[in-house]
Every structure is written in structure tokens, then in C-alpha cells.
Design an enzyme around this catalytic site. Structure first.
Site, PDB file in Angstrom:
ATOM      1  CG  HIS A   1       7.665   0.519 -11.749  1.00  0.00           C
ATOM      2  ND1 HIS A   1       7.901  -0.414 -10.772  1.00  0.00           N
ATOM      3  CD2 HIS A   1       8.544   1.537 -11.525  1.00  0.00           C
ATOM      4  CE1 HIS A   1       8.893  -0.003  -9.999  1.00  0.00           C
ATOM      5  NE2 HIS A   1       9.301   1.184 -10.427  1.00  0.00           N
TER       6      HIS A   1
ATOM      7  N   GLY B   1       6.659  -2.952  -9.910  1.00  0.00           N
ATOM      8  CA  GLY B   1       7.385  -3.061  -8.640  1.00  0.00           C
ATOM      9  C   GLY B   1       6.577  -2.432  -7.513  1.00  0.00           C
ATOM     10  CG  HIS B   2       6.009   1.808  -7.491  1.00  0.00           C
ATOM     11  ND1 HIS B   2       6.313   2.259  -8.754  1.00  0.00           N
ATOM     12  CD2 HIS B   2       6.904   2.399  -6.665  1.00  0.00           C
ATOM     13  CE1 HIS B   2       7.342   3.104  -8.691  1.00  0.00           C
ATOM     14  NE2 HIS B   2       7.722   3.200  -7.436  1.00  0.00           N
TER      15      HIS B   2
END
Ligand code: AMP
Length: 286
Positions: A37, A39-40
Site C-alpha cells: 500500500h 505506506g510501503h
């Protein structure tokens, strides 16, 4: 953006890494369990800014799951992840074809960060950080990156990894970089596990962030007693969560519980919404 190279065995990976290191290129490493997502992707993009090449690992590491946890149903989507890695500018994705590639026959060496892993998630998930520290130590040894990026969303994990890298001298060659938590527009911390939530649970999951906000508001208003800050957080989390695993206020570095806020501290929450265990945190006083 070009597709990243996909490698699924250790031997193939070493071949690619030898060529990269021979050219003297700077490498950034982003370890993940996949189902990527934003964040990654924020870690990959930051890696791109700071290094010539970014390698992403996608490995649902069995040694960091307890016997009754979600190892078997952890969400997976290698094709989707590869496309996202490509868009974010990753050079290579290492997705071991089986746990045997990482833990071959006879494997028996484990890394434990004895104090930092004792409380919080380590206390509730025995053995979890032993699995995390071991796999990250292996990845740092294998890739020898100039930097490795991790999210502050997993605050205790980042502390454990920093300590491990320092204690085992893996940090002599690799800078450990912590990156801010990326959130959905309504404030929910992004997590691969959010995919488990029903629409109704997804709404109730906002109670974790609401708990952190409530405590932060009390802190901004001058409250310094841990008991009062924790009560404010807990009251909000309880409104949405089915079960609280912990709500704790700890020293931001040692992760030891504090009674009063005198320096940087971290407020951490872990709670179940339905069957899904979610975590979030907020640093106060920095
Ligand atoms: P995971 O795939 O959940 O093991 O996470 C892989 C890496 O991404 C870890 O360093 C996490 O801390 C980081 N990460 C996960 N969620 C977020 C998020 N919402 N914001 C920033 N980093 C994150």
C-alpha cells in the site's frame, strides 16, 4: 516506469547483487511482507531519492507469526505488488519462492534483542520480534545495502531493528531510516491487515487514531501524567475496538513505561476490531 527484476532464489539474488556492488551503486532496501500500500511505497520512493537502486523484499516471514495468528490467510498479491514496485521505481523484488529459501535445512541461529522486545507487542506476541530481528539481520547481511527503510507505524519493530543493527555491527554499513506513518484520508494507519476489515469494522477501526488524538489533545493542553493521558486514549479506543491488547505510554528510546512525560515519549495502541489486530502510535513531547 520499468518493471522491477523479480528474483525468487537466493542464488539468483546474489548474482544480481554482485553485479550491483561491483558497479559501486548505492542500494536502498525495503523489507516487506507484501500486499503493498502507500505506506510501503513511501519507503520505496524515499529509497529512490537516497540511493541509485531500491530493492524490495516480499516475504511473509513464518517465524514472526505465533501458532494462532494469521500466517495462512495473510493477504498476498505478487502480480499487483510487482506493478506497484515498478511504479514507485524499485529496481529489484526478492520474493523467496518458499520459506526454505530463507530458512534452509539445519537453520539454527536466532537474533534476540532482549530488553526492547519484552513489552508491548513483544509481550503479547511471544517470539514475534525474534522472527523479525532474525529475518532483518539476514536481509541486511545478504543485501549489504547503504540504507534500509522501515515505517514508524511499527514503532517497536523499528526500535528493535535499530538496536539489532547497532549491536551486531550491521549498522556500520547500513543506515537504518525510519519513515512517518502513512494514513488513509480519514486517519486510519495504512496496513495490509486493513483488508480483513468489514465496512462496519473499518469504521470502528478509527477508534485507535481517535485514542491517540484524544491523548495528544490532553498533552497539548498541558497534561503530563501518564495515567490521565492513557485514560483519555483508552476511553476512545474502547468505543470502537472489541478488545484492547494494550495502551501504553513509554520512553521513546528505551520503550520503558513512564509515569510522567518529561521528554520524548511514545503512546502505543494495539487492539482487536473483530478478529483483526491493529496497531498505531504517536510520539509526544519531541
Ligand atoms: P509489513 O509489510 O507490514 O511488514 O511492512 C513493511 C514495512 O512497511 C515496515 O517497515 C512497516 O513499518 C512499513 N509500513 C507498514 N505500514 C506503513 C504505513 N502505514 N506507513 C509507513 N510505513 C508502513
Amino acid at each position: 516506469m520499468a518493471s522491477p527484476i523479480l528474483v525468487q532464489t537466493r542464488d539468483e539474488l546474489l548474482e544480481a547483487l554482485r553485479a550491483l556492488h561491483a558497479k559501486g551503486e548505492r542500494l536502498a532496501l525495503v523489507p516487506t511482507m507484501g500486499f503493498l500500500h502507500e505506506g510501503h511505497l513511501s519507503l520505496i520512493r524515499e529509497g529512490k531519492k537516497r540511493a541509485d537502486k531500491v530493492a524490495v523484499t516480499i516475504f511473509v516471514n513464518p517465524t514472526q507469526f505465533g501458532p494462532n495468528e494469521d500466517l495462512d490467510r495473510y493477504p498476498r498479491d505478487l502480480a499487483g505488488d510487482l506493478a506497484k514496485c515498478g511504479e514507485a521505481g524499485a529496481w529489484l523484488v526478492y520474493a523467496p519462492q518458499s520459506p526454505r529459501e530463507v530458512y534452509p535445512e539445519g537453520f539454527q541461529t536466532w537474533v534476540q534483542v532482549t530488553e526492547l522486545e519484552m513489552g508491548l507487542c513483544g509481550g503479547k506476541r511471544p517470539g514475534h520480534f525474534k522472527g523479525v530481528a532474525t529475518v532483518v539481520a539476514k536481509l541486511l547481511g545478504l543485501f549489504r545495502p547503504q540504507l534500509a527503510l522501515f515505517g514508524q507505524k511499527d514503532y517497536q519493530q523499528l526500535a528493535v531493528i535499530r538496536r539489532m543493527a547497532r549491536d551486531l555491527d550491521l549498522g556500520a554499513w547500513t543506515e537504518i531510516v525510519g519513515m512517518p506513518t502513512v494514513r488513509e484520508t480519514d486517519g486510519l494507519a495504512m496496513s495490509s491487515r486493513n483488508a480483513y476489515l468489514s465496512p462496519e469494522e473499518r469504521q470502528r477501526a478509527l477508534s485507535l487514531k481517535a485514542g491517540l488524538d484524544a491523548a495528544a489533545a490532553r498533552y497539548e493542553a498541558g497534561e503530563r501524567q501518564a495515567a490521565a493521558l492513557l485514560a483519555a486514549a483508552r476511553a476512545e479506543v474502547e468505543r470502537g475496538a472489541d478488545r484492547i491488547d494494550y495502551v501504553e505510554l513509554v520512553d521513546a528510546d528505551s520503550l520503558r513505561p513512564v509515569e510522567r512525560v518529561d521528554g520524548p515519549v511514545c503512546l502505543l495502541v494495539a487492539a482487536f476490531v473483530g478478529k483483526t489486530r491493529l496497531i498505531d502510535n504517536r510520539v509526544l513531547g519531541s
